[in-house]
Design an enzyme around this catalytic site. Structure first.
Site, PDB file in Angstrom:
ATOM      1  N   GLU A 249       0.828  -1.206   0.000  1.00  0.00           N
ATOM      2  CA  GLU A 249       0.000   0.000   0.000  1.00  0.00           C
ATOM      3  C   GLU A 249       0.861   1.255   0.000  1.00  0.00           C
ATOM      4  O   GLU A 249       0.519   2.254  -0.624  1.00  0.00           O
ATOM      5  CB  GLU A 249      -0.912   0.001   1.229  1.00  0.00           C
ATOM      6  CG  GLU A 249      -1.806   1.221   1.329  1.00  0.00           C
ATOM      7  CD  GLU A 249      -2.697   1.198   2.553  1.00  0.00           C
ATOM      8  OE1 GLU A 249      -3.750   1.849   2.537  1.00  0.00           O
ATOM      9  OE2 GLU A 249      -2.337   0.522   3.539  1.00  0.00           O
ATOM     10  N   ASN A 373       0.491   8.972  12.258  1.00  0.00           N
ATOM     11  CA  ASN A 373       1.857   9.500  12.184  1.00  0.00           C
ATOM     12  C   ASN A 373       2.705   9.039  13.372  1.00  0.00           C
ATOM     13  O   ASN A 373       3.887   8.725  13.214  1.00  0.00           O
ATOM     14  CB  ASN A 373       1.827  11.033  12.141  1.00  0.00           C
ATOM     15  CG  ASN A 373       1.610  11.563  10.732  1.00  0.00           C
ATOM     16  OD1 ASN A 373       1.244  10.817   9.824  1.00  0.00           O
ATOM     17  ND2 ASN A 373       1.839  12.854  10.552  1.00  0.00           N
TER      18      ASN A 373
END
Length: 393
Positions: A249, A373
């Protein structure tokens, strides 16, 4: 054309460009630029028809080996394809999850029977896929998966809940990470199952987003069944397979994603010229930095794809997710600053947004889904840089 391209690559670029110019016309002319983040609902059937038209001409799964229905395109040629698709303003792809995530995973880890069953419908865009990873208590902490599956004779029975499942309503199949070893925890005892979505044991509930649309969904499995052979890898290898899928991905698939990113950046730059915002030196500097970030993203994706060519990419692919998630969120913020005060007012009730408002709202999720993140920074620190592991409470 790029000056350092080989004759073969220049010929490939010309072939892609000519085909797109010829075919994004007539009945598909209106499909240009449709779809994208926060606009996934837009002309879905038309985009599906376009992608099937691409498949009939051999333009899906271009990086797959020819033996599995692809073109066997080199890394350089895959980059060329995505660049030309962006330049042609091609519509957002609907088969991204099958073509770029599940397909490469099956090629790398599946059985011959699984490749024969599942790859051809992906190439032909006959069966769409969704991803069953996140759960209410297992988002960024994916190892906390609680969805369970039990093997009973010739089938698996699946029970549990997944969330933030993109395009679940349109998908025929879902690849589901679930716990198949009773009493197991964390990374152990997980398996990677392929589960049909159109059955009584699957309940899909759309989640209305800030944009007013519903790309994401909750999926409840209540006695859902799938054949015993629909497991990728061995029981208990689910974590390894799931991480490989995430690597795909964040590698090859990122190039397809950047089709929309490049189009959005150009739109923001054009908006700045029309409104005069580009005369503001601070905004002009941010536009320049955004363009540089887009190019860095492309180059980093190409580097990551070198790992894909050698097998499943490693944890370095987390860099790609961290880079593009942050860049896209900042592009949404830049678009709103270019709009100025006008960006605070919707065109109508309840959620009649323009493209830039939709971009701003949707891109808030980019630094959260597919691994936040914070999680990506931990992966990079611990598995790439070799720093001490974070203390676990």
């Amino acid at each position: 054309m790029k000056q350092n391209e080989s004759p073969a690559d220049r010929a490939f670029r010309a072939e892609v460009r000519d085909w797109l110019q010829t075919n994004l016309s007539g009945e598909f002319a209106h499909a240009r630029g449709l779809g994208g983040p926060g606009r996934e609902h837009e002309a879905f059937e038309e985009r599906l028809a376009w992608e099937r038209h691409m498949a009939a001409a051999g333009w899906t799964c271009v990086g797959w080996p020819a033996e599995y229905g692809g073109r066997g395109a080199t890394v350089e040629q895959q980059v060329i394809f995505h660049e030309e698709y962006a330049l042609a303003d091609g519509p957002a792809r609907v088969n991204h999850i099958g073509e770029n995530l599940l397909g490469p995973t099956i090629i790398a880890f599946g059985t011959d029977e699984q490749r024969a069953r599942f790859l051809p419908p992906i190439v032909a865009v006959e069966e769409l896929w969704c991803q069953g990873y996140s759960e209410p208590g297992a988002g960024s902490d994916l190892a906390n998966v609680q969805t369970r599956a039990e093997l009973s004779g010739d089938h698996w029975t699946v029970n549990g809940q997944k969330v933030w499942t993109s395009l679940a309503l349109e998908a025929a199949w879902c690849f589901v990470v679930c716990r198949t070893e009773p009493g197991s925890s964390r990374h152990r005892g997980l398996s990677y199952l392929l589960v049909p979505m159109r059955q009584d044991g699957v309940d899909i509930r759309p989640i209305v987003q800030l944009t007013g649309t519903s790309e994401f969904n909750e999926v409840f499995f209540d006695g859902a069944r799938t054949d015993a052979g629909n497991i990728v890898g061995a029981p208990g290898e689910g974590w390894k397979i799931a991480m490989a899928t995430l690597g795909f991905e964040r590698g090859v698939a990122t190039l397809g994603q950047q089709v929309g990113f490049a189009r959005e950046f150009q739109g923001v730059a054009d908006l700045a010229r029309r409104t005069g915002a580009i005369d503001d030196p601070l905004l002009r500097d941010r536009l320049t930095r955004s363009y540089m970030g887009l190019e860095i993203m492309r180059l980093n994706a190409v580097r990551t794809m070198a790992g894909v060519a050698a097998g499943a990419p490693g944890p370095e692919s987390s860099i790609s997710k961290l880079v593009w998630g942050t860049w896209h969120r900042e592009l949404g913020e830049l678009a709103m600053d270019v709009l100025g005060a006008a960006g605070l007012v919707a065109d109508g009730e309840p959620c009649n947004l323009n493209d830039w408002q939709r971009l701003f709202l949707f891109s808030r999720s980019d630094t959260i889904y597919a691994g936040s993140n914070e999680i990506q920074r931990n992966i990079i620190a611990e598995r790439v840089l070799g720093l001490p592991r974070e203390a676990r409470g």
